[in-house]
Design a protein around this motif. Sequence first.
Motif, PDB file in Angstrom:
ATOM      1  N   GLN A 191       5.900 -22.693  67.370  1.00 13.47           N
ATOM      2  CA  GLN A 191       7.131 -23.355  66.934  1.00 13.47           C
ATOM      3  C   GLN A 191       6.858 -24.802  66.524  1.00 13.47           C
ATOM      4  O   GLN A 191       7.328 -25.268  65.474  1.00 13.47           O
ATOM      5  N   ARG A 195       7.246 -26.643  62.781  1.00 14.33           N
ATOM      6  CA  ARG A 195       8.129 -27.774  62.515  1.00 14.33           C
ATOM      7  C   ARG A 195       7.368 -29.043  62.144  1.00 14.33           C
ATOM      8  O   ARG A 195       7.953 -29.975  61.594  1.00 14.33           O
ATOM      9  N   TYR A 200       8.642 -28.438  56.295  1.00 15.27           N
ATOM     10  CA  TYR A 200       9.784 -28.443  57.220  1.00 15.27           C
ATOM     11  C   TYR A 200      10.165 -29.869  57.589  1.00 15.27           C
ATOM     12  O   TYR A 200      11.350 -30.214  57.642  1.00 15.27           O
ATOM     13  N   TRP A 201       9.164 -30.711  57.844  1.00 11.95           N
ATOM     14  CA  TRP A 201       9.431 -32.087  58.285  1.00 11.95           C
ATOM     15  C   TRP A 201      10.215 -32.869  57.225  1.00 11.95           C
ATOM     16  O   TRP A 201      11.231 -33.506  57.513  1.00 11.95           O
ATOM     17  N   ASN A 204      13.904 -31.785  56.912  1.00  9.84           N
ATOM     18  CA  ASN A 204      14.807 -31.981  58.048  1.00  9.84           C
ATOM     19  C   ASN A 204      14.741 -33.378  58.661  1.00  9.84           C
ATOM     20  O   ASN A 204      15.595 -33.725  59.477  1.00  9.84           O
ATOM     21  N   LEU A 251      11.608 -31.530  66.579  1.00  4.87           N
ATOM     22  CA  LEU A 251      10.627 -30.481  66.890  1.00  4.87           C
ATOM     23  C   LEU A 251      11.187 -29.432  67.834  1.00  4.87           C
ATOM     24  O   LEU A 251      10.594 -28.363  67.982  1.00  4.87           O
TER      25      LEU A 251
END
Length: 612
Positions: A191, A195, A200-201, A204, A251
């Motif tokens: 996971q 993240r 993804y970073w 988001n 995270l």
Amino acid sequence: MDKKQGWSASAASAKSQVVNALDALTPVCAPFAARWDAEADRRAKLRTPEHLKALLKAQKDHNSARSMAAQAKSQRRTARAASNNPLNAARRAARTADKAARQQQSSTKAALKAARREYPATLRSLAVRAHALHAVPASVASWVLSADHGLTVWPVSVSAGLVGLNAAALWLGRRTPSVQLDDGLSAEERQLMTRLDPAYWVANAPDRGLSGTVTTPPEVTAGGIRCGVRLDGPWTVKALTDKADSIRALLGARTGLRIRITSGTRGGWAVLSLATRQATDGTSSLWTPKLLPADAGLMSLGLDTETGEEVLIPFDERLLVSGASGTGKSWSTRPLMATAHLRGDLVLIDGKGEEANVWEHVCRVAVEAGEIRAAIDEAHAEMTRRKRDMKRRGLSVWDGAQLTVVIDEGQVVLALVNGDKDRLQRLIELSSLGRSRGVVLWWATQYPVTDGSAPGVHKMIAPNLLTRFSLRVAGTTQAQVALDDCAHYAPNQIPEGKQWRGHGYLKGYGPRMIRTWTLDDDGVRSLPVKSWQGPAVPVQMVKAEAPAEDTKQVTNRDRVLEAVRDGARTGREIADRTGLNKGTVSRELGQLVKAGALRRAEDGAVIAGGAA
């Protein structure tokens, strides 16, 4: 393989598959559980007695306003029936009263809604109400429709399924993955790696106030997950460190996971480290004499939890070990004491007494007040004797065995000698003048503070203890004394628990945690017996044996000169080592330089002159 073994193997395989499946589902449900817990916690914090009192008052006022509104409405109808004239005084009064009552009802209703928001129902009761709102009509509908055919009971099944799904999602989201999956990563690490992925970073990060930061592809090391973070615009490493809570939320990391943010190898970059594993896992922490380094000037402190490398510290340097009760301070110090005992002489001054019970048959220990005073006096006398011996032989550094004086607990020892200025001065001189003479002071305390009525280390001794190791301490004040200018390692934030005993930070090594070696009672008792004994009456011995020129009283000029020979190069260093004020140090330095005993280098440092 018999049936029993086959059944056990099949059951173990099935269990492993189930656990792996649950670990794979846990990261999916973790955001839902986190949001649920956050909302439940918010509601719980709002349910205070003050808010409850306000809610009850708002309900009472609203019920009263409703009653008054109903009464006013009834009176208005009565007045209208009694007269057909809309301008009749009774009708106008009833109409005005009805309007005022309706306005009051509306006002109290708004106040009641606000009070309910301030004192909300618990999330669990709200969920029960929501499921009941669905289940009751669904049950009635199922009962009505079931007369025709049996397939109409599905509304009840759906309602029960939603309840079960809600409970299962919460259980999975709160579950901590523990097994290793096929690729060697745990579900938690999977996971976090997902993240930390730049895609993804970047997508988001703005939602968490981290816009302008970009991660590099993360990698799993022996000490956990590491990745670089590019800092654009006004971002700095310090600003990113202040956003640690936002990073944890982005995270979805568990609260107990250690997150460390450090500077990168070049400006504009930071390094994000997540301690999902330790390089010391599976490695024994038991110390044995085989761990003595080949270099006699070094000793082994422990292992780096991120790299697994052995951490060495100077053997002949003054040492400060700090750690709150229960952090493993005594266990961490034992291997160092064993090293000192095997390489030279060891004196343990134990203010509490428990540790001396193990060491008393191995080396010289002092527990009672008289024993502690005698040990301090004899160590100081030995330091003075070595000074004369070194002068006679023309040495600048002692070439014999090292005498290591270990003080544990420092607070108790200071309380004992606090009213004795001469003996306290001897302790200070042991810390400031002893190293070059082979008499080294190691200080251990639970209370690394220098101020107050009960300090753990004296303010004139602490500056001389250059090597500093800290286990978990109580707060930032203790961390400042424990690690000095490396207090930002934050030893006060080391987690509690048995698994973290013996874990700490070394000043100057970097904010990487070290797991120290340990030595049990049997290991201590197996050491060779060697009890050092110094001069019994130091003053009488000096008067009887020392030459006349050595029996003179030590002056401030002598202390300054000895401090320079011991390595001090500036007025501040000399003041710290001797305990003299800066004005006295400056005056004595001027006279020594004028006399030729000292001279100043081009950079302003003070060094021994030709006449020294």
